[in-house]
Scaffold this motif. Sequence first.
Motif, short mmCIF file in Angstrom:
data_model
loop_
_atom_site.label_atom_id
_atom_site.label_comp_id
_atom_site.label_asym_id
_atom_site.label_seq_id
_atom_site.Cartn_x
_atom_site.Cartn_y
_atom_site.Cartn_z
N GLU A 107 -9.74 3.71 5.31
CA GLU A 107 -8.53 3.66 4.47
C GLU A 107 -8.56 2.46 3.53
N ARG A 108 -8.97 1.31 4.06
CA ARG A 108 -9.03 0.11 3.22
C ARG A 108 -10.03 0.31 2.07
N GLN A 162 -4.60 -0.48 9.20
CA GLN A 162 -5.33 0.63 8.58
C GLN A 162 -6.77 0.68 9.09
N GLY A 166 -0.23 -5.76 2.34
CA GLY A 166 -0.88 -4.46 2.18
C GLY A 166 -1.10 -3.72 3.48
N THR A 180 0.85 -1.20 0.00
CA THR A 180 0.00 0.00 0.00
C THR A 180 0.88 1.25 0.00
N LEU A 239 -5.44 -6.96 -2.47
CA LEU A 239 -5.25 -5.75 -1.67
C LEU A 239 -5.47 -5.96 -0.17
N SER A 240 -4.72 -5.19 0.60
CA SER A 240 -4.99 -5.03 2.05
C SER A 240 -4.89 -6.31 2.86
N GLY A 274 -3.27 -4.25 5.76
CA GLY A 274 -4.69 -4.00 6.02
C GLY A 274 -5.03 -3.92 7.51
#
Length: 292
Positions: free
Chosen positions: A57-58, A53, A48, A13, A43-44, A50
Amino acid sequence: YVQLQGIIPALITPYEDDGRISDKRTRELVRHLISQGVAGFYLSGSTGEGFLQTVEERQSFLEIVMDEVKSEVPVIAHVGAMDTATAVVLTKHAYGAGATAVSAVTPFYYKHGSEQIKRHYIDIAEAADIPLIAYHFPDMTGSKQSADFYRELSAVDGIIGLKFTSMNTYEMQQIMDVCGEDFLVFNGPDESCLAGLAMGAFGAIGSTYNIMPAKFVEMHRLFRQGRIDEARAVQYEVNRVINELMKYDFIAFEREILRLQGFDTGLPRKPIQQLSDAQRADIRETAARFPF
Ligand code: NAY
């Protein structure tokens, strides 16, 4: 899902220098990786950050990536969380944002029984009309589910596969055998990517595909063509870099390599390792020895 059959970076990220998620740097990294032939994005997840966050934000990160990708490749949004409610909120959002699939690591920290974990997955699967890929990562979560558990999950509507992050390719094979061919299993450890593919993994999701995308895309192509000796030579080559990565936190190492490749992604969030100048110099030397 045939498009997911390939090398899928668990995307780093990108942050701004002040730590906020960076729209511009995200777009640049996504563009670059697509140009290298990756099959999609994840993602995330662990890579990432995750879990470091906020939910907002995610969500906004997924929106930026979706906008940049413009349906060129599939996007899997990791929605895993310690609590089911957060995973459900993220799943509904991912559906609305147009993600190809969601994925969720087994709920961690508390030691849940497999019935509770199964319920967690069913709740996510029922939250929206979007395919779900479970995520097996016993080293990180402490949650080690059996092949039988995954057989039950594979029977649930909407649960289409599993990201399997463990070196135990025998266990992976056992899961694939009981879940059947339609259940898509993705290899997790990049250092044994070729072994995972040989055992029948549908694709591969991993962190080092951020920093060595072309090498892994090439290895995957060679594998598909049955050119195993050549594919193995590439796996040996990338593993020499992964050996260097192991000296550091993998996220700190990869952000530094990306910076040297011209993609500044900012610093990992604490408590992830913050590199010293001497460590940066050491990584710079590694990057010079492996110019890819
Ligand atoms: C994710 O969710 O971000 C992942 O895909 C993590 C997979 C990675 N596993 C770990 C422990 O970091 O890519 C691997 C790993 O970094 C790589 O194999 C090097 O060890």
